[in-house]
Enzyme design. Structure first.
Site: not given
Ligand code: NAD
Length: 492
Positions: A239-241, A244, A261, A295
């Protein structure tokens, strides 16, 4: 819109979002999934309560105690059967990915194909979880290392790859001897239910214990059940940085491991000698594919000053020919953004880029009318910008492409590296020395560095992931399996 594929996948208007396979846990709290394609409600999924989560975690821990004893090639056989089921359900599952997430149908099928490919990879891997043998410095001693499973693996995934990322993690985890609990994105919960239903068929046919594959649903608060659970040794989070940073520190605080990731800010350097036809394919597909929501999407083009105007003209022409609309219609090139919040962020980012000194080359707009009732369709946009603009340093998950000039390759590489993220990068060149410089230790600082291929897309055979704020994790091919196991050194 014919939505029969929902039934084929075992989905209905209301779906239980918490299950260890055989056992399911109901709740009165619902997540609603609306399609960005037409704005319609596809279905509801119940949210996981803390009490249900605790049951899921206990069932998974119990399942691990016997799954780890199944010989790895036999675990591989289960994954092989799961891959076969995915072949059977490729069409409906690909359609669901396209309808719930908004990517093109071809990309939806492509995502399911990636799941199938990683299953094939994992089956082979199940006979190759090798450890080294070392020569002991003590006579009459034997020294070697072996790899054991970790236990319960928690998987948190993003909306933009609603099924493949889970499969990357679970297929490897299973052959390594782990069991998994998955929390899909709250924006694509039905994809999660469909995958669990497919797994359940395999589990039933093989009379497998409950809890090898479990599903929970909800927003970040449900994700936190996983990240704070001391019984979960590894959290793989995509997900997002921003996410992470929180997940990484929460898991580290309890001495757990995390595999992160996260976001990218990917650039293509286009040198004087580049084949401009190849540039156009790589850059346009990379920037507008999945409506800029990969991503690995191309966000920046760093173009040699001598060909800057020529590339700009070609890009403008190509952008004018893009067809935007329903992603299930193969004649369209660009589908919608995931939701209206994403549309607002897209508009805000364009505004900021202009305020920070950017010049619009191809304007970005929100589309309205009968074909765009969801309100999520936008036009891909190009802005001439400087690398140091705060908005250029930031990953906006939308089809906004920043173009900029360079004079010498070293300054281009510096620009390419001078962002907080480090996922994917590319150089377009017919000059071998330029290509080798880009790949050298002074070159790209990203986890992925390509020559004459864009930044977007990856094969499952290579390790996938990136540096810096992308999180440092590696998934999928090569020796990424080692992240799902613990190494033990033995001297006898
Ligand atoms: P997001 O960070 O909003 O959410 C991703 C997941 O994390 C969701 O399931 C969400 O519920 C969960 N989450 C969020 N905050 C959390 C916390 N504090 N504790 C536990 N879980 C939590 O991301 P998004 O909008 O769904 O996806 C887009 C982002 O993902 C972009 O930044 C993209 O670059 C990244 N991404 C990276 C890769 C990679 O392999 N590097 C692949 C796909 C997407």
């Amino acid at each position: 819109m014919d939505i029969n594929f929902l039934k084929t996948l075992g989905l209905s208007e209301t779906n239980c979002g918490t299950t260890s396979g055989k056992k399911s846990y109901a709740s009165d709290n619902w997540l609603e999934s609306y399609s960005p394609v037409d704005g319609l409600l596809i279905g509801k999924v119940s949210v996981t309560s803390k009490e249900s989560y605790d049951q899921i975690s206990a069932t998974a821990t119990h399942a691990y105690s016997s799954w780890r004893l199944v010989p790895a090639p036999k675990r591989g056989e289960i994954v092989r059967q799961f891959g076969e089921k995915l072949r059977k359900y490729k069409e409906p599952l690909g359609k669901l990915v396209s309808y719930e997430m908004g990517k093109s149908l071809q990309e939806g099928y492509g995502e399911v194909q990636e799941m199938i490919d990683i299953c094939d990879f994992a089956v082979g891997l199940s006979r190759q979880l090798y450890g080294l043998t070392m020569h002991s410095e003590r006579s009459g001693h034997r020294m070697y290392e072996q790899w054991h499973p970790l236990g319960v693996v928690g998987i948190i995934s993003a909306f933009n790859f609603p099924v493949a990322v889970w499969a990357w993690n679970s297929a490897l985890s299973w052959v390594c001897g782990n069991v998994c609990i998955w929390k899909p994105s709250e924006k694509t919960p039905l994809c999660g239910i469909a995958c669990q239903n497919i797994w359940n068929e395999v589990a039933q046919e093989n009379n497998l214990e409950d809890g090898i594959c479990s599903l929970i649903n909800g927003d970040y608060t449900v994700g936190e059940y996983l990240t704070t659970d001391t019984k979960i040794p590894l959290i793989s989070a995509t997900g997002s940085s921003r996410m992470g940073k929180i997940v990484g520190s929460t898991v580290a605080a309890r001495f757990g491991r995390s595999l992160l990731e996260l976001g990218g800010n990917n650039a293509i350097i286009i040198t004087e000698s580049a084949d401009l036809d190849a540039v156009l394919i790589g850059a346009v597909f990379g920037a507008v594919g999945t409506c800029g929501q990969r991503c690995t999407s191309t966000r920046r083009l760093i173009i040699h000053e001598s060909i800057f105007n020529q590339v700009k003209e070609k890009l403008t022409k190509a952008y004018k020919q893009l067809r935007i609309g329903n992603p299930l219609d193969p004649s369209n090139h660009v589908g919608p953004l995931i939701d209206r919040t994403a549309v607002e962020l897209y508009q805000k980012s364009i505004k900021q880029a202009i305020e920070q000194g950017g010049t619009v080359v191809v304007a970005g707009d929100v589309l309205s009318g009968d074909s765009y009732t969801s309100g999520c369709y936008v036009t891909p946009c190009i802005i001439e910008a400087q690398n140091h603009f705060p908005i250029v340093q930031h990953e906006t998950f939308a089809p906004i492409l920043y173009i900029m000039k360079y004079t010498d390759l070293h300054s281009a590489i510096k620009m390419q590296n001078d962002v907080p993220q480090g996922l994917s990068s590319a150089i377009m060149t017919n000059n071998l020395r330029d290509a080798e410089t880009f790949l050298s230790v002074e070159g790209s600082d990203c986890g992925i560095a390509n020559v004459n291929i864009g930044t977007s897309g990856a094969e499952i055979g290579g390790a996938f992931g990136g540096e810096k704020e992308t999180g440092g994790g590696r998934e999928s091919g090569s020796d990424a399996w080692k992240a799902y196991m613990r190494r033990q050194t033995n001297t006898i």
